[in-house]
Write a protein that holds these residues in place. Structure first.
Motif, PDB file in Angstrom:
ATOM      1  N   HIS A  99       7.712  -2.941  -0.585  1.00 31.66           N
ATOM      2  CA  HIS A  99       6.736  -2.698   0.476  1.00 31.66           C
ATOM      3  C   HIS A  99       7.519  -2.594   1.769  1.00 31.66           C
ATOM      4  O   HIS A  99       8.132  -3.572   2.211  1.00 31.66           O
ATOM      5  N   LEU A 100       7.521  -1.411   2.360  1.00 29.75           N
ATOM      6  CA  LEU A 100       8.388  -1.118   3.500  1.00 29.75           C
ATOM      7  C   LEU A 100       7.588  -0.885   4.774  1.00 29.75           C
ATOM      8  O   LEU A 100       6.480  -0.334   4.732  1.00 29.75           O
ATOM      9  N   HIS A 101       8.176  -1.293   5.897  1.00 27.14           N
ATOM     10  CA  HIS A 101       7.592  -1.038   7.212  1.00 27.14           C
ATOM     11  C   HIS A 101       8.650  -0.353   8.077  1.00 27.14           C
ATOM     12  O   HIS A 101       9.785  -0.826   8.162  1.00 27.14           O
ATOM     13  N   PHE A 102       8.269   0.762   8.683  1.00 30.62           N
ATOM     14  CA  PHE A 102       9.164   1.520   9.545  1.00 30.62           C
ATOM     15  C   PHE A 102       8.599   1.494  10.963  1.00 30.62           C
ATOM     16  O   PHE A 102       7.853   2.379  11.365  1.00 30.62           O
ATOM     17  N   GLY A 103       8.962   0.468  11.720  1.00 30.69           N
ATOM     18  CA  GLY A 103       8.421   0.283  13.059  1.00 30.69           C
ATOM     19  C   GLY A 103       8.809   1.370  14.035  1.00 30.69           C
ATOM     20  O   GLY A 103       8.070   1.653  14.977  1.00 30.69           O
ATOM     21  N   GLU A 104       9.944   2.001  13.833  1.00 31.33           N
ATOM     22  CA  GLU A 104      10.412   3.025  14.766  1.00 31.33           C
ATOM     23  C   GLU A 104       9.868   4.414  14.447  1.00 31.33           C
ATOM     24  O   GLU A 104      10.037   5.336  15.244  1.00 31.33           O
ATOM     25  N   LEU A 148       4.443  10.892  10.593  1.00 32.83           N
ATOM     26  CA  LEU A 148       4.707  11.006   9.153  1.00 32.83           C
ATOM     27  C   LEU A 148       6.047  11.671   8.861  1.00 32.83           C
ATOM     28  O   LEU A 148       6.735  11.302   7.910  1.00 32.83           O
ATOM     29  N   LYS A 149       6.418  12.637   9.677  1.00 32.98           N
ATOM     30  CA  LYS A 149       7.685  13.349   9.463  1.00 32.98           C
ATOM     31  C   LYS A 149       8.868  12.386   9.573  1.00 32.98           C
ATOM     32  O   LYS A 149       9.789  12.425   8.750  1.00 32.98           O
ATOM     33  N   ALA A 150       8.852  11.506  10.570  1.00 31.22           N
ATOM     34  CA  ALA A 150       9.930  10.529  10.744  1.00 31.22           C
ATOM     35  C   ALA A 150       9.958   9.541   9.581  1.00 31.22           C
ATOM     36  O   ALA A 150      11.024   9.195   9.065  1.00 31.22           O
ATOM     37  N   LYS A 151       8.774   9.084   9.158  1.00 32.77           N
ATOM     38  CA  LYS A 151       8.715   8.155   8.026  1.00 32.77           C
ATOM     39  C   LYS A 151       9.254   8.815   6.760  1.00 32.77           C
ATOM     40  O   LYS A 151      10.043   8.225   6.020  1.00 32.77           O
ATOM     41  N   ARG A 152       8.834  10.037   6.500  1.00 33.17           N
ATOM     42  CA  ARG A 152       9.279  10.733   5.280  1.00 33.17           C
ATOM     43  C   ARG A 152      10.792  10.913   5.259  1.00 33.17           C
ATOM     44  O   ARG A 152      11.416  10.844   4.201  1.00 33.17           O
ATOM     45  N   TRP A 195       1.961   6.324   8.623  1.00 30.16           N
ATOM     46  CA  TRP A 195       3.214   6.733   9.249  1.00 30.16           C
ATOM     47  C   TRP A 195       4.208   5.608   9.459  1.00 30.16           C
ATOM     48  O   TRP A 195       5.346   5.858   9.831  1.00 30.16           O
ATOM     49  N   GLN A 196       3.834   4.351   9.231  1.00 29.13           N
ATOM     50  CA  GLN A 196       4.806   3.268   9.369  1.00 29.13           C
ATOM     51  C   GLN A 196       4.953   2.437   8.107  1.00 29.13           C
ATOM     52  O   GLN A 196       5.714   1.476   8.084  1.00 29.13           O
ATOM     53  N   ARG A 197       4.253   2.790   7.034  1.00 29.67           N
ATOM     54  CA  ARG A 197       4.309   2.008   5.805  1.00 29.67           C
ATOM     55  C   ARG A 197       4.609   2.898   4.605  1.00 29.67           C
ATOM     56  O   ARG A 197       4.243   4.070   4.584  1.00 29.67           O
ATOM     57  N   ALA A 198       5.251   2.298   3.614  1.00 31.07           N
ATOM     58  CA  ALA A 198       5.499   2.989   2.351  1.00 31.07           C
ATOM     59  C   ALA A 198       5.651   1.945   1.255  1.00 31.07           C
ATOM     60  O   ALA A 198       6.096   0.827   1.514  1.00 31.07           O
ATOM     61  N   THR A 199       5.269   2.311   0.057  1.00 39.09           N
ATOM     62  CA  THR A 199       5.496   1.467  -1.111  1.00 39.09           C
ATOM     63  C   THR A 199       6.245   2.301  -2.136  1.00 39.09           C
ATOM     64  O   THR A 199       5.779   3.371  -2.527  1.00 39.09           O
ATOM     65  N   LEU A 200       7.412   1.804  -2.529  1.00 42.74           N
ATOM     66  CA  LEU A 200       8.228   2.468  -3.543  1.00 42.74           C
ATOM     67  C   LEU A 200       8.234   1.630  -4.803  1.00 42.74           C
ATOM     68  O   LEU A 200       8.286   0.393  -4.739  1.00 42.74           O
ATOM     69  N   LEU A 201       8.195   2.291  -5.948  1.00 45.64           N
ATOM     70  CA  LEU A 201       8.359   1.617  -7.227  1.00 45.64           C
ATOM     71  C   LEU A 201       9.657   2.105  -7.844  1.00 45.64           C
ATOM     72  O   LEU A 201       9.860   3.315  -8.002  1.00 45.64           O
TER      73      LEU A 201
END
Length: 99
Positions: free
Chosen positions: A11-16, A20-24, A51-57
């Motif tokens: 479970h990831l958070h990308f505060g900066e 969506l383009k920056a997160k991707r 745009w600031q969260r992602a979940t990877l498996l």
């Protein structure tokens, strides 16, 4: 030798990330690094529209040492996501999967 599958949910958070383009860009880079460094199969499974969260498996397959590889994968992901990273890990043997 026993065979194991280790699933690691990140479970990831990308505060900066400002969109969506920056997160991707961050997510794609991390996925590539996890595949190359650890031989993991990696998929983004949730929060594709945030745009600031992602979940990877991530899935790792191997002998009993697969749990050590999973721990190293978690540490690596945490080092790449200083704004926030939490992980959940499940280790399954071939017997568990077939059972």
């Amino acid at each position: 030798m026993s065979s194991f599958v280790c699933l690691v949910e990140l479970h990831l958070h990308f505060g900066e990330a400002s969109d969506l383009k920056a997160k991707r860009k961050h997510v794609q880079s991390l996925k590539t690094q996890l595949r190359q460094r650890f031989g993991a199969s990696v998929a983004e499974v949730d929060h594709q529209d945030k745009w600031q969260r992602a979940t990877l498996l991530c899935a790792l397959v191997g002998g009993r040492d697969v749990e050590n590889r999973a721990a190293a994968l978690e540490r690596f992901a945490e080092s790449r996501c200083p704004d926030g990273c939490s992980a959940e890990r499940d280790l399954l043997s071939l017997v568990d999967i077939r059972g």
